[in-house]
Design a protein around this motif. Structure first.
Motif, PDB file in Angstrom:
ATOM      1  N   SER A  83      30.826 -47.937  26.811  1.00 29.61           N
ATOM      2  CA  SER A  83      30.451 -46.547  26.709  1.00 29.61           C
ATOM      3  C   SER A  83      31.557 -45.806  27.787  1.00 29.61           C
ATOM      4  O   SER A  83      31.903 -44.969  27.775  1.00 29.61           O
ATOM      5  CB  SER A  83      28.973 -46.285  27.849  1.00 29.61           C
ATOM      6  OG  SER A  83      27.546 -46.971  27.118  1.00 29.61           O
ATOM      7  N   THR A 124      29.736 -42.429  24.880  1.00 26.94           N
ATOM      8  CA  THR A 124      29.018 -42.631  24.898  1.00 26.94           C
ATOM      9  C   THR A 124      27.667 -42.317  24.100  1.00 26.94           C
ATOM     10  O   THR A 124      27.309 -42.862  23.608  1.00 26.94           O
ATOM     11  CB  THR A 124      28.039 -42.372  26.676  1.00 26.94           C
ATOM     12  OG1 THR A 124      29.210 -42.789  27.432  1.00 26.94           O
ATOM     13  CG2 THR A 124      27.237 -42.079  27.034  1.00 26.94           C
ATOM     14  N   CYS A 184      17.836 -55.034  31.848  1.00 31.17           N
ATOM     15  CA  CYS A 184      19.196 -54.626  31.988  1.00 31.17           C
ATOM     16  C   CYS A 184      19.086 -54.753  33.515  1.00 31.17           C
ATOM     17  O   CYS A 184      18.546 -55.420  33.874  1.00 31.17           O
ATOM     18  CB  CYS A 184      19.278 -53.310  31.090  1.00 31.17           C
ATOM     19  SG  CYS A 184      18.836 -52.242  31.731  1.00 31.17           S
ATOM     20  N   GLY A 211      22.482 -53.421  34.889  1.00 28.72           N
ATOM     21  CA  GLY A 211      23.957 -51.683  35.117  1.00 28.72           C
ATOM     22  C   GLY A 211      24.892 -51.805  34.318  1.00 28.72           C
ATOM     23  O   GLY A 211      25.527 -51.215  34.807  1.00 28.72           O
ATOM     24  N   GLY A 257      27.819 -50.370  32.147  1.00 29.40           N
ATOM     25  CA  GLY A 257      27.500 -48.848  31.425  1.00 29.40           C
ATOM     26  C   GLY A 257      26.632 -48.859  29.693  1.00 29.40           C
ATOM     27  O   GLY A 257      26.428 -47.933  29.608  1.00 29.40           O
ATOM     28  N   CYS A 266      24.354 -50.134  29.132  1.00 34.37           N
ATOM     29  CA  CYS A 266      22.799 -50.276  28.812  1.00 34.37           C
ATOM     30  C   CYS A 266      22.536 -49.188  28.764  1.00 34.37           C
ATOM     31  O   CYS A 266      21.328 -48.382  28.679  1.00 34.37           O
ATOM     32  CB  CYS A 266      22.436 -51.461  30.587  1.00 34.37           C
ATOM     33  SG  CYS A 266      22.226 -50.282  31.725  1.00 34.37           S
ATOM     34  N   VAL A 267      22.778 -47.815  29.528  1.00 33.95           N
ATOM     35  CA  VAL A 267      21.968 -46.313  29.566  1.00 33.95           C
ATOM     36  C   VAL A 267      22.180 -46.341  27.753  1.00 33.95           C
ATOM     37  O   VAL A 267      20.796 -45.601  27.557  1.00 33.95           O
ATOM     38  CB  VAL A 267      23.746 -45.663  29.958  1.00 33.95           C
ATOM     39  CG1 VAL A 267      23.047 -44.165  29.879  1.00 33.95           C
ATOM     40  CG2 VAL A 267      23.782 -46.013  31.236  1.00 33.95           C
ATOM     41  N   TYR A 269      15.296 -52.587  34.806  1.00 32.59           N
ATOM     42  CA  TYR A 269      16.213 -52.524  35.440  1.00 32.59           C
ATOM     43  C   TYR A 269      15.890 -53.111  36.401  1.00 32.59           C
ATOM     44  O   TYR A 269      15.262 -53.050  37.527  1.00 32.59           O
ATOM     45  CB  TYR A 269      16.545 -50.435  35.348  1.00 32.59           C
ATOM     46  CG  TYR A 269      17.862 -50.797  35.949  1.00 32.59           C
ATOM     47  CD1 TYR A 269      18.898 -51.032  34.999  1.00 32.59           C
ATOM     48  CD2 TYR A 269      18.353 -50.753  37.364  1.00 32.59           C
ATOM     49  CE1 TYR A 269      20.583 -50.654  35.300  1.00 32.59           C
ATOM     50  CE2 TYR A 269      19.913 -51.027  37.884  1.00 32.59           C
ATOM     51  CZ  TYR A 269      20.313 -50.137  36.503  1.00 32.59           C
ATOM     52  OH  TYR A 269      22.019 -50.448  36.817  1.00 32.59           O
ATOM     53  N   SER A 319      24.589 -48.621  41.533  1.00 32.70           N
ATOM     54  CA  SER A 319      25.715 -48.572  40.514  1.00 32.70           C
ATOM     55  C   SER A 319      25.500 -47.255  39.342  1.00 32.70           C
ATOM     56  O   SER A 319      24.005 -46.779  40.356  1.00 32.70           O
ATOM     57  CB  SER A 319      25.691 -49.586  39.577  1.00 32.70           C
ATOM     58  OG  SER A 319      24.613 -49.498  39.190  1.00 32.70           O
ATOM     59  N   SER A 336      24.903 -46.508  36.692  1.00 32.62           N
ATOM     60  CA  SER A 336      23.765 -46.605  35.570  1.00 32.62           C
ATOM     61  C   SER A 336      22.778 -46.992  36.141  1.00 32.62           C
ATOM     62  O   SER A 336      21.261 -46.093  35.817  1.00 32.62           O
ATOM     63  CB  SER A 336      24.285 -47.798  34.906  1.00 32.62           C
ATOM     64  OG  SER A 336      25.388 -47.828  34.300  1.00 32.62           O
TER      65      SER A 336
END
Length: 215
Positions: free
Chosen positions: A107, A121, A142, A144, A146, A148-149, A170, A181, A183
Motif C-alpha cells: 500500500s 492503496t 493482522c 498493523g 499497511g 492489512c488495510v 486487529y 498506528s 492502520s
C-alpha cells in the motif's frame, strides 16, 4: 420530477448501505466447526515476528493458514516458512498443516509521499478483492502493516455484499504505547475485535480490548 426520483433512489441506496455496514460490523455469529480458515497479514520489520508469536499460541484448529505479504517482502516469506516447518517438526502427527503464502502490492513503500499512497492503496485493493473472494477466510488476523488495510476492507466488503461474514481481529503492535498506528486508526471502527497491549491505549480507546502483553 426525474431529479427528485433519482435523489430519492440515491438516498434509499445510501440508507441501505449504511444499515448493511452496521449489520456486518455488529454481527459476530460464528458457526461452530472443526477448523477455521485464517488469513494472516504479515509485514516487514517486527510485524511478522509479532504476528507469528501470536499465531504460535493458537491451536491447530486454525487451518488452513493463508499468509498475505507484500510482493517485495522476501524476509517475511522466509520467516513464515521457517515458522511452519518448525511447527510441523514439533507436531508431525498434526493433520492441519496446510499453509499458503499470497502476495499483493504494498500500500505504501518506505518514504513514499502520502498523496501517491492513495493510488498505490487502490491498486493493492484491486488485487486484494479477488484474493479475498477466492479464499473466503473465516478470520483475518493482522497487527498493523499497511498491507492489512486493503485486505481488511476487502473482507468487510464480502460481508456487505452478503457473500460471507469474515471476522476481523486487529492486534495493535506492542510498539504502540500511547498512540495508534495509521492502520490502527483506519481499522479501529471496522474490525470486530481491536486488541491493544498497553493500558494507555485502552484509556484512549475504551471500545478496544486490553489483554496485557500478548506477543
Amino acid at each position: 420530477m426525474v431529479c427528485v426520483l433519482l435523489a430519492a433512489a440515491a438516498g434509499a441506496v445510501a440508507v441501505f448501505l449504511i444499515l448493511r455496514i452496521w449489520v456486518v460490523l455488529h454481527s459476530r455469529d460464528v458457526t461452530p466447526r472443526e477448523s477455521l480458515s485464517i488469513l494472516v497479514v504479515a509485514g516487514s520489520g517486527g510485524h511478522t515476528t509479532e504476528i507469528l508469536r501470536l499465531l504460535g499460541s493458537l491451536s491447530n484448529a486454525y487451518s488452513p493458514r493463508h499468509y498475505v505479504i507484500a510482493d517485495t517482502d522476501e524476509m517475511s516469506a522466509n520467516k513464515i516458512n521457517s515458522f511452519e516447518l518448525d511447527r510441523a517438526d514439533r507436531d508431525p502427527g498434526n493433520m492441519y498443516t496446510k499453509y499458503y503464502i499470497h502476495r499483493i502490492p504494498r500500500s505504501r513503500e518506505v518514504q513514499q509521499s502520502w498523496p501517491s499512497t492513495v493510488f498505490t492503496t487502490l491498486h493493492s485493493m484491486r488485487l486484494s478483492l479477488p484474493l479475498i473472494h477466492q479464499l473466503k477466510p473465516d478470520l483475518v488476523l493482522c497487527n498493523g502493516p499497511g498491507t492489512c488495510v486493503p485486505i481488511c476492507l476487502s473482507a468487510l466488503l464480502l460481508g456487505i455484499l452478503g457473500i460471507k461474514k469474515v471476522i476481523i481481529v486487529y492486534v495493535e503492535s506492542i510498539c504502540r504505547v500511547e498512540t495508534l498506528s495509521l492502520s490502527g486508526k483506519i481499522l479501529f471502527h471496522l474490525s470486530d475485535y481491536f486488541i491493544v497491549q498497553w493500558p494507555a491505549l485502552k484509556e484512549k480507546y475504551p471500545k478496544s480490548v486490553y489483554l496485557g502483553r500478548i506477543v
